[in-house]
Design an enzyme around this catalytic site. Structure first.
Site, PDB file in Angstrom:
ATOM      1  CB  ILE A 178       5.977  25.030  18.151  1.00  0.00           C
ATOM      2  CG1 ILE A 178       5.844  26.525  18.544  1.00  0.00           C
ATOM      3  CG2 ILE A 178       6.166  24.009  19.186  1.00  0.00           C
ATOM      4  CD1 ILE A 178       4.531  26.510  19.487  1.00  0.00           C
ATOM      5  CE1 TYR A 191       8.015  40.541  13.971  1.00  0.00           C
ATOM      6  CE2 TYR A 191       7.044  40.720  11.769  1.00  0.00           C
ATOM      7  CZ  TYR A 191       6.914  41.179  13.192  1.00  0.00           C
ATOM      8  OH  TYR A 191       6.033  41.464  13.864  1.00  0.00           O
ATOM      9  CB  VAL A 213       6.741  30.443  17.351  1.00  0.00           C
ATOM     10  CG1 VAL A 213       5.740  30.308  18.486  1.00  0.00           C
ATOM     11  CG2 VAL A 213       6.537  31.568  16.281  1.00  0.00           C
ATOM     12  CE  LYS A 223       5.853  36.297  15.841  1.00  0.00           C
ATOM     13  NZ  LYS A 223       5.311  37.124  15.093  1.00  0.00           N
ATOM     14  CG  ASP A 242       0.137  37.413   5.416  1.00  0.00           C
ATOM     15  OD1 ASP A 242      -0.190  37.077   4.369  1.00  0.00           O
ATOM     16  OD2 ASP A 242       0.891  36.974   6.133  1.00  0.00           O
TER      17      ASP A 242
END
Length: 393
Positions: A55, A60, A63, A78, A200
């Site tokens: 998805i 890194y 998912v 993940k 982020d």
């Protein structure tokens, strides 16, 4: 008045992340399985999790949508390759070494490449109590396996907005943007209160649940600062270029204040929500940085004066003059002129330290323990312990 949401911290809402050091079942075979709300082939299985489909892809890891057959619930997982992490780490480390000394260095800590993952897990475990931070449910790490599996709560609606350069997304109304923005502010205030700079903040890292609640995700490059510091001093400027503040785009500024960096990214995010694009865009990173440093922000004539005022304070190029979280929470656009006040810091935040030991042990193999799991999981696994002696805490 009185619309502010209270955060419950009762036992029923306290979560733990289950940590498992053993993968007792792994199969890449396709299954024909009928799952709730989903029929079709399943890509594989790890322990009790059916792997349904990819998805998303993170910084890194990939998912996947997964289904837990034990509790009949969907999650996001993940998957991170340790060998790929190790290879990339060694290449980047050797490149840095050559730039500094012209010599290669082959010896290094064999677990050093996992530090970023360990840090993210430790941060998420420490932030799990907050309703606007994505919940880490389980970590699967078997020393015999290449992958680490991080199982998160599923945010069914996905990313808050898909922002791409030179492509406008459908903007939100101010009312909808305000609802989402307030949730992000509460989550970000909690991060800063816990001495964490996200670094982020952007629509890609803000997820939306089925019931329209906001969850801040992806703490892969987050920065933890000391308890005795009021703010972080950050030298690393590696983050998403579209959301970098002016001080991070300048080669003349060696250090940046962490909270102000997050506030700028928050401003770019709010701007994108009501415009459908970022305030500064350019496919060339150097040109983008020049625009962020020097160009004025251009606002749509359709947005309200209150919102324009807030955005101008969020996107203040001087970090010393940039608006603070506390000022954001009192701003007329955010509170609808005090008719919809936000939670106080005392109501929103609970303090616990993240120690170096917690980071080191966050995904330590060979030791199975539970530090955070949904209370109903505890009852279920306690039953298994008594009957089958399968799990050990």
């Amino acid at each position: 008045m009185g619309k502010a949401r209270r955060v419950s911290v009762s036992a029923g809402n306290y979560y733990h992340t289950k940590e498992t050091d053993s993968i007792y079942l792994k199969s890449d075979e396709q299954y024909n399985v009928s799952l709730p709300s989903l029929n079709g082939k399943i890509e594989g299985k790890v322990n009790q999790y059916y792997i349904i489909k990819e998805i998303d892809s993170g910084s890194y890891g990939r998912v996947y949508l997964v289904y837990d057959e034990i509790i009949n619930k969907y999650f996001a997982c993940k998957m991170i390759s340790k060998s790929r992490l190790k290879r990339n780490f060694r290449l980047s480390r050797l490149a840095r070494r050559r730039n500094i000394t012209g010599e290669e260095e082959e010896q290094y800590d064999p677990e050093e490449h996992l530090l970023q993952i360990k840090k993210e897990v430790a941060i998420l475990k420490n932030l799990t109590k907050h309703p606007n931070i994505v919940l880490l449910v389980e970590v699967l790490n078997d020393t015999r396996e290449d992958n680490i599996y991080l199982v998160f709560e599923l945010c069914e609606k996905g990313k808050l907005m898909d922002i791409q350069i030179n492509k406008k997304a459908e903007p939100y109304t101010e009312e909808k943007a305000r609802k989402y923005f307030r949730d992000v502010v509460l989550g970000l205030e909690y991060c800063h209160f816990k001495k964490i700079i996200h670094r982020d903040i952007k629509p890609d890292n803000i997820l939306v649940t089925a019931d329209d609640n906001i969850k801040i995700s992806d703490f892969g490059i987050s920065y933890i600062f000391n308890e005795d510091q009021e703010d972080a001093t950050i030298s690393n400027k590696n983050a998403s270029p579209l959301y970098l503040p002016p001080e991070a785009c300048s080669s003349d500024v060696p250090y940046m204040k962490g909270k102000a960096m997050d506030i700028w990214s928050l401003g770019v995010t709010l701007y994108a929500l009501v415009h459908g694009y970022c305030p500064f865009e350019d496919a060339d990173v150097i040109n983008l940085y020049k625009k962020i440093e020097n160009d004025p922000v251009v606002y749509s004539p359709t947005i309200s004066e209150d919102l324009k005022d807030l955005l101008s304070k969020l996107l203040q190029k001087d970090p010393e003059k940039r608006i603070t979280i506390q000022e954001i929470k009192r701003h007329p656009w955010v509170t609808e002129h005090d008719t919809n006040p936000m939670l106080s810091t005392e109501e929103n935040c609970i303090y616990e330290d993240i120690t170096d030991e917690e980071i080191e042990n966050s995904i330590q193999p060979g030791f199975m323990f539970v530090s955070k799991v949904n209370i109903k999981y505890i009852f279920f696994y306690s039953f298994l312990i008594k009957t089958n002696n399968i799990l050990k805490y």
